[in-house]
Design an enzyme around this catalytic site. Structure first.
Site, PDB file in Angstrom:
ATOM      1  N   LYS A   1      -6.678  -6.795   1.088  1.00 20.06           N
ATOM      2  CA  LYS A   1      -7.752  -7.290   1.970  1.00 20.06           C
ATOM      3  C   LYS A   1      -7.396  -8.656   2.535  1.00 20.06           C
ATOM      4  O   LYS A   1      -7.691  -8.971   3.686  1.00 20.06           O
ATOM      5  CB  LYS A   1      -9.068  -7.348   1.224  1.00 20.06           C
ATOM      6  CG  LYS A   1      -9.560  -5.958   0.892  1.00 20.06           C
ATOM      7  CD  LYS A   1     -10.902  -5.937   0.249  1.00 20.06           C
ATOM      8  CE  LYS A   1     -11.158  -4.570  -0.374  1.00 20.06           C
ATOM      9  NZ  LYS A   1     -10.951  -3.437   0.528  1.00 20.06           N
TER      10      LYS A   1
ATOM     11  N   ASP B   1     -11.672  -5.004   7.360  1.00 13.13           N
ATOM     12  CA  ASP B   1     -10.865  -6.227   7.457  1.00 13.13           C
ATOM     13  C   ASP B   1     -10.651  -6.602   8.928  1.00 13.13           C
ATOM     14  O   ASP B   1     -10.667  -7.783   9.298  1.00 13.13           O
ATOM     15  CB  ASP B   1      -9.504  -6.026   6.769  1.00 13.13           C
ATOM     16  CG  ASP B   1      -9.645  -5.670   5.297  1.00 13.13           C
ATOM     17  OD1 ASP B   1     -10.589  -6.154   4.652  1.00 13.13           O
ATOM     18  OD2 ASP B   1      -8.807  -4.892   4.793  1.00 13.13           O
TER      19      ASP B   1
ATOM     20  N   ASP C   1       0.853  -1.204   0.000  1.00 14.56           N
ATOM     21  CA  ASP C   1       0.000   0.000   0.000  1.00 14.56           C
ATOM     22  C   ASP C   1       0.881   1.243   0.000  1.00 14.56           C
ATOM     23  O   ASP C   1       1.749   1.404   0.856  1.00 14.56           O
ATOM     24  CB  ASP C   1      -0.892   0.032   1.247  1.00 14.56           C
ATOM     25  CG  ASP C   1      -2.027  -0.989   1.193  1.00 14.56           C
ATOM     26  OD1 ASP C   1      -2.181  -1.672   0.149  1.00 14.56           O
ATOM     27  OD2 ASP C   1      -2.757  -1.085   2.190  1.00 14.56           O
TER      28      ASP C   1
HETATM   29  O1  RIB Z   1      -9.259  -3.093   2.801  1.00 11.90           O
HETATM   30  C1  RIB Z   1      -8.119  -2.287   2.689  1.00 11.90           C
HETATM   31  C2  RIB Z   1      -7.195  -2.795   1.611  1.00 11.90           C
HETATM   32  O2  RIB Z   1      -7.835  -2.656   0.356  1.00 11.90           O
HETATM   33  C3  RIB Z   1      -5.889  -2.056   1.470  1.00 11.90           C
HETATM   34  O3  RIB Z   1      -4.882  -2.551   2.317  1.00 11.90           O
HETATM   35  C4  RIB Z   1      -5.577  -2.149  -0.010  1.00 11.90           C
HETATM   36  O4  RIB Z   1      -4.445  -2.920  -0.307  1.00 11.90           O
HETATM   37  C5  RIB Z   1      -6.845  -2.720  -0.639  1.00 11.90           C
HETATM   38  O5  RIB Z   1      -6.706  -4.031  -0.959  1.00 11.90           O
END
Ligand code: RIB
Length: 300
Positions: free
Chosen positions: A44, A248, A17
């Site tokens: 995620k 998450d 990220d």
């Molecule tokens: O849910 C957040 C995530 O969504 C981030 O870390 C990014 O990589 C995307 O996949």
């Protein structure tokens, strides 16, 4: 490991990220400067594995990274997550370009990269290590999610699907095989055509009578429908730094604890965990450990 020796398998994305702090999200045609750039491990899949592990579950992560993915693997290992089912391929790892505005809201641009290199051989090899009553976690950032659902359901593995990010292809997945749907309002609307929570739940029950639902509603909290009962949970209000990975975190804490704590108590833990996560910056770096969530609940 719990009494039934249930194993938690997450077949999911691993992203690097790149998080840019901005006043507001860039508008079409606009060029804007950011005040800060930070790098975090995310995706995620990776975030949900870390949330499950920090809440106490033993997690096996399956997926794919490129030769630049060592940091992602290290992050999982630091959290005692088994990485032996992650394939390395000749392709850059997945990444996300994330803008976080002054209110902590984000917008995310994804590049799938290695996350999209899952093949049938890997699916068969990964699932051969798991049995009926194990739990499989899936999101929609890898390829062949439909094939993984079909193969896991052949083995009666419990399937938890977070259909995020939502795409029309999800409607062609074998959704009748899903044990739990974990959806926000947008995903729920795409799957049911409804936006009112009660209507969403009733359409889910009509279309997928044996499935359980965990519906997150942002500032309106969350609702869980399972075994004919409906449970509601409010959010804990905290100053918001960055909402990335809040969902998450909620998911990971919920499924790590629900079998031992019951739904009502677990919803409270999951909501507290995501409150702690939004008060911190970054994706996986914002996810609390179980003791931090317990401290938070003691002090509210
Ligand atoms: O849910 C957040 C995530 O969504 C981030 O870390 C990014 O990589 C995307 O996949």
């Amino acid at each position: 490991m719990n009494e039934k020796n249930t194993k938690f398998l997450n077949f999911g994305s691993l992203n690097q990220d790149m998080v840019y702090s901005v006043d507001h999200t860039v508008r079409p045609g606009e060029t804007t400067a950011s005040s800060k750039l930070e790098f975090f491990c995310g995706g995620k899949g990776l975030n949900q594995s870390i949330a499950l592990a920090r809440a106490g579950a033993k997690v096996f992560h399956a997926g794919c990274v490129g030769s630049d993915g060592e940091r992602l693997l290290e992050k999982l290992k630091e959290n005692d997550i088994d990485t032996s089912l992650i394939k390395k391929c000749d392709m850059p790892s997945g990444h996300a370009i994330i803008q976080v505005d002054k209110n902590g809201q984000n917008s995310i641009l994804l590049f799938g990269g290695a996350n999209k290199q899952i093949d049938e051989e890997q699916i068969a090899r990964v699932l051969s290590d798991f049995k009926a009553s194990d739990k499989l976690f899936l999101q929609n950032e890898i390829n062949d999610v439909d094939k993984i659902i079909a193969a896991a359901s052949e083995k009666s593995i419990e399937i938890i699907l977070n259909p995020s990010p939502f795409g029309d292809e999800i409607l062609s997945y074998p959704l009748d095989k899903i044990t739990w749907f974990v959806v926000n309002e947008t995903e729920a609307n795409e799957l049911t055509g409804e936006s009112d929570p009660d209507k969403i739940l009733s359409v889910f029950s009509e279309k997928y009578p044996s499935a359980k639902i965990l519906l997150t509603l942002g500032s309106e909290g969350s609702i869980c429908k399972a075994n004919g009962k409906v449970y509601h949970q409010k959010i804990f209000n905290v100053p918001v730094a960055d909402t990335t990975a809040a969902g998450d975190t909620f998911l990971g804490f919920f499924f790590a604890l629900v079998d031992t704590h019951g739904i009502e108590s677990t919803l409270k833990y999951a909501s507290a965990a995501s409150a702690v996560a939004v008060s911190r910056n970054g994706a996986s770096s914002s996810i609390p450990k179980l003791y931090e969530v317990e401290d938070f609940l003691k002090n509210i």
